[in-house]
Enzyme design. Sequence first.
Site, mmCIF file in Angstrom:
data_model
loop_
_atom_site.group_PDB
_atom_site.id
_atom_site.type_symbol
_atom_site.label_atom_id
_atom_site.label_comp_id
_atom_site.label_asym_id
_atom_site.label_seq_id
_atom_site.Cartn_x
_atom_site.Cartn_y
_atom_site.Cartn_z
ATOM 1 N N HIS A 376 0.802 -1.227 0.000
ATOM 2 C CA HIS A 376 0.000 0.000 0.000
ATOM 3 C C HIS A 376 0.830 1.271 0.000
ATOM 4 C CE1 HIS A 376 -3.923 -1.981 0.848
ATOM 5 N NE2 HIS A 376 -3.138 -2.883 1.425
ATOM 6 N N LYS A 567 -8.547 13.667 4.694
ATOM 7 C CA LYS A 567 -7.662 12.501 4.653
ATOM 8 C C LYS A 567 -6.640 12.693 5.756
ATOM 9 C CE LYS A 567 -6.721 13.728 0.310
ATOM 10 N NZ LYS A 567 -6.741 12.566 -0.568
ATOM 11 N N ARG A 568 -5.817 11.682 6.062
ATOM 12 C CA ARG A 568 -4.758 11.874 7.034
ATOM 13 C C ARG A 568 -3.882 13.058 6.615
ATOM 14 N NH1 ARG A 568 -4.179 7.890 11.074
ATOM 15 N NH2 ARG A 568 -2.417 9.170 11.707
ATOM 16 N N LYS A 573 0.598 14.369 0.881
ATOM 17 C CA LYS A 573 -0.776 14.626 0.425
ATOM 18 C C LYS A 573 -1.002 16.105 0.145
ATOM 19 C CE LYS A 573 -2.617 10.669 3.058
ATOM 20 N NZ LYS A 573 -3.293 9.769 2.098
ATOM 21 N N THR A 675 -8.747 6.406 -1.771
ATOM 22 C CA THR A 675 -10.084 5.833 -1.889
ATOM 23 C C THR A 675 -11.140 6.899 -1.603
ATOM 24 O OG1 THR A 675 -9.740 5.013 0.353
ATOM 25 C CG2 THR A 675 -9.547 3.420 -1.428
ATOM 26 N N LYS A 679 -15.039 7.870 -3.224
ATOM 27 C CA LYS A 679 -16.279 8.174 -2.489
ATOM 28 C C LYS A 679 -16.873 9.486 -2.980
ATOM 29 C CE LYS A 679 -14.174 5.733 1.297
ATOM 30 N NZ LYS A 679 -13.239 5.886 2.431
HETATM 31 C C1 26Q Z 1 3.284 0.245 10.366
HETATM 32 C C2 26Q Z 1 4.171 -0.107 11.373
HETATM 33 C C3 26Q Z 1 4.011 0.394 12.655
HETATM 34 C C4 26Q Z 1 2.939 1.248 12.922
HETATM 35 C C5 26Q Z 1 2.064 1.599 11.925
HETATM 36 C C6 26Q Z 1 2.243 1.100 10.640
HETATM 37 C C7 26Q Z 1 1.295 1.478 9.573
HETATM 38 C C8 26Q Z 1 -0.063 1.541 9.838
HETATM 39 C C9 26Q Z 1 -0.968 1.922 8.854
HETATM 40 C C10 26Q Z 1 1.720 1.770 8.297
HETATM 41 C C11 26Q Z 1 0.816 2.141 7.314
HETATM 42 C C12 26Q Z 1 -0.526 2.221 7.583
HETATM 43 C C13 26Q Z 1 -1.539 2.615 6.601
HETATM 44 C C14 26Q Z 1 -1.298 2.882 5.342
HETATM 45 C C15 26Q Z 1 -2.355 3.312 4.430
HETATM 46 O O1 26Q Z 1 -3.475 3.593 4.847
HETATM 47 N N1 26Q Z 1 -2.074 3.380 3.128
HETATM 48 C C16 26Q Z 1 -3.089 3.784 2.177
HETATM 49 O O2 26Q Z 1 -3.745 2.607 1.707
HETATM 50 C C17 26Q Z 1 -4.858 2.934 0.900
HETATM 51 C C18 26Q Z 1 -5.565 1.640 0.552
HETATM 52 O O3 26Q Z 1 -4.813 0.909 -0.377
HETATM 53 C C19 26Q Z 1 -4.417 3.704 -0.335
HETATM 54 O O4 26Q Z 1 -5.572 4.104 -1.032
HETATM 55 C C20 26Q Z 1 -3.604 4.935 0.056
HETATM 56 O O5 26Q Z 1 -3.071 5.545 -1.089
HETATM 57 C C21 26Q Z 1 -2.477 4.523 0.995
HETATM 58 O O6 26Q Z 1 -1.785 5.674 1.458
#
Ligand code: 26Q
Length: 833
Positions: A376, A567-568, A573, A675, A679
């Site tokens: 991702h 978004k975050r 971004k 995503t 929406k």
């Molecule tokens: C990893 C290790 C330790 C702590 C946290 C994490 C961690 C947690 C969540 C790393 C990444 C995430 C989330 C990533 C994320 O949301 N990525 C998004 O995924 C979406 C679905 O595929 C995409 O549409 C977005 O582009 C992408 O940024």
Amino acid sequence: MPHRRFKKSHPIESISNLPELGMKPKEIEGDIKSYYGHRLGRDENCKSVHYVYEALSLAVSDRLTERWKKTYNAYRKEDCKRAYYLSMEFLMGRTLSNAMLNLGIDDAVSQACYDLGLDLEELIDSEPDAGLGNGGLGRLAACFIDSCATLQLPVTGYGLRYEYGMFSQLIVNGEQVEEPDHWLRNGNVWEVQRLEYTQRIKFGGHTETHLDEKGNSRVYWVDSHDVLAVPFDVPVPGYQNGTVNTLRLWKATATDEFDLQEFNAGDYAESVAAKNGAENITMVLYPNDANENGKELRLRQQYLLASASLQDVLALWIGRHGNDFTDFAEKNCFQLNDTHPSIAVAELMRLLIDIHGLKWDAAWAITKSTMAYTNHTLLPEALERWSVNLFKQLLPRLIEIIFEINARFLSEVSARWPGDLSRIARMSLIEEGGQQHVRMAYLAIVGSYSVNGVAELHSKLLQQGLFHDFYELWPEKFNNKTNGVTPRRWLAACNPELAELITETIGDGWLTDLSLLKKLELHIDDKVFCDRWYAVQQAAKQRLIDYKKQELDIDVSVNALFDVQVKRIHEYKRQLLNVLHVIHLYDRIKRGDTANWTDRCVLIGGKAAPGYYMAKKIIKLINNVANVINHDPEVGDKLKLIFLPNYRVSAMEKICPGADLSEQISTAGKEASGTGNMKFMMNGALTIGTLDGANIEIREEVGDENFFLFGLTETEVESLRNNYDPVAIIKQDEDLQRVMNLLECGHFNQFEHNIFDGIVNSLKSPHDPWITIADFRSFVDAQKQVELAYQDKERWIKMSIINCANSGKFSTDRTISEYNNELWKLTPVKVNN
Ligand code: 26Q
């Protein structure tokens, strides 16, 4: 005394045979009353809306349970192939209204509530979000399991039941303050604890090798400190089809003997503390949507998820097939949601070899043909790496297995590229240099039969860049699965007025075949239809204003262009680019350059990771700029800037129907998919965006003339890097110069000296990875095109309809069908009710 009679026969069958629950308003009404009065013990003296919500939810939940058991039994009977979606995050949001929609009892429940004098909207809004995720990746998992149930696919979600979900965000003096989200405080009617499927998880200790009874050498993981994983099951209903799948969430608890060891040593307090240690594992979601490296607790969480889920699947298998794993790979597969659960590769090897006695090659053949990995992110700094030392301490057996996997893998690499030592160093699962680290993405790639990205561009960049060496070795493993969103939640449930207009116009088939929305284009010249479309959107904008009015006392006109970025908060971004544009508009108003003006209301929302300094500064900047603009009488209705606090799933359900313009403005090549963009599009918003992630595919679907494109392409971004000179760009652009001057002179931080220096410096740095300044001019020009289009109301409405009509591709039903047809190969199972 009454005489108690004992019956000899086994009672389970007789008590398992339940009559169907009625779906009529009166029947539902009766259950609500009965739950409220009997089970919850409340009466007219109770003032809390929560218990009414709970009574209604219990009534709805009961109506899911029968179908849930039937689904379970149908899968058992068919002995069908199954898929398991392993994810550290399931961002489910609220359940009640979705359950009503998917059960098809929306109208009956409305009627029941009406007859009881209850405000259904208020009850729905009183449900806390299940915020068990950060953002896109977690919400994707939730949309995926919705589509799996709707497509009647035997798929189970496995995740963690965090006691505390995503923090709630307060804004105090313009700054983010985090408050813990104790979402389970009032209980959770949607989950069922299943103690009977508890699993035991090992941590610590060491390994020993002994001969077993048959004289084979076997590794034993001993002196471990074990923890129990207790499953809580959540029903996942398909859309009006009788299927109810399962999301199984693990909660960590202490074992009894863990306590006892300490108790026997006479230290009662220590024993309770130890219990705490175990229960801490699933206490809190890490609120970081990029990598938070090195945290031992996070590795414990990941291992607990992987181990408990795999043991659960193996137990189910053995219950039916005994210790014969011949067909296991034909009947099971695991989709890994990013690298977070990728320790599952090594854990499956351990379970098959150490516990079930398979030989390495047999176990490896099973692992390699059951695991599939979805990536991702392209940001190299977000790739997970775990220190080998931490692994040795916490998971001693797993690090041995990882080293063995690596040794065998690297010999394959040297056979293919003899003597290419730098390639071997690059591809090794172990990163050398100082401390050794395990590269989790490489473990996932080596242990899987499939590696996919989440949009065309993203998948292409994985193959050409990040994972190029692996692509050269195994091109056939790599594929794309463009993301989607579920149209049930993200159109039907969140925008019922638009859904009704669509259904009236083209029928209701779109709910399960979103490509049918295309038919809306036939009505684009129908004046009555267009007027209704406009009226529905204006009403949604008004609702968005009303919803926000309680907390923000700002007057906003429904006629303004609603320009939304939620978004975050992340530098890539580029919320900053959005703010630069807002400041530019403000500057134009102040200097009187307002001929042909379009009133605009810019809405920005999102959470910053608590440790992400820059992201927090960006929130502060947005709030400070908003404060200046919104209180300037000269600005008036022309421009508003609003920061929406505590952005989350249930907020998006109110926001996306009311947006005119969707901001998707990441630096090209950085957003894997996005995503939220889907929406908004589905709800008829137009997109202003870069050629990044799924924006590219959105633009392909709607046509260039219905998408506001700007910015450098990914290739241009990469070639600019060596000679990027933002200061020179600023010098040549008077508008931009004025914007930067306002920022630098402290116009937005009059009594807070220097607080935005970091932001200004990053924008002006030739090393700014996000090259924000480079895209400013092109962004401003595209925004002018937006204004021109918006001023032509008829044209805008048509563009809006075209956007919705062409959003069919972005249903997760399509995405999941691709996962299934190409990777999982499951047969849908009908459930008879
Ligand atoms: C990893 C290790 C330790 C702590 C946290 C994490 C961690 C947690 C969540 C790393 C990444 C995430 C989330 C990533 C994320 O949301 N990525 C998004 O995924 C979406 C679905 O595929 C995409 O549409 C977005 O582009 C992408 O940024």
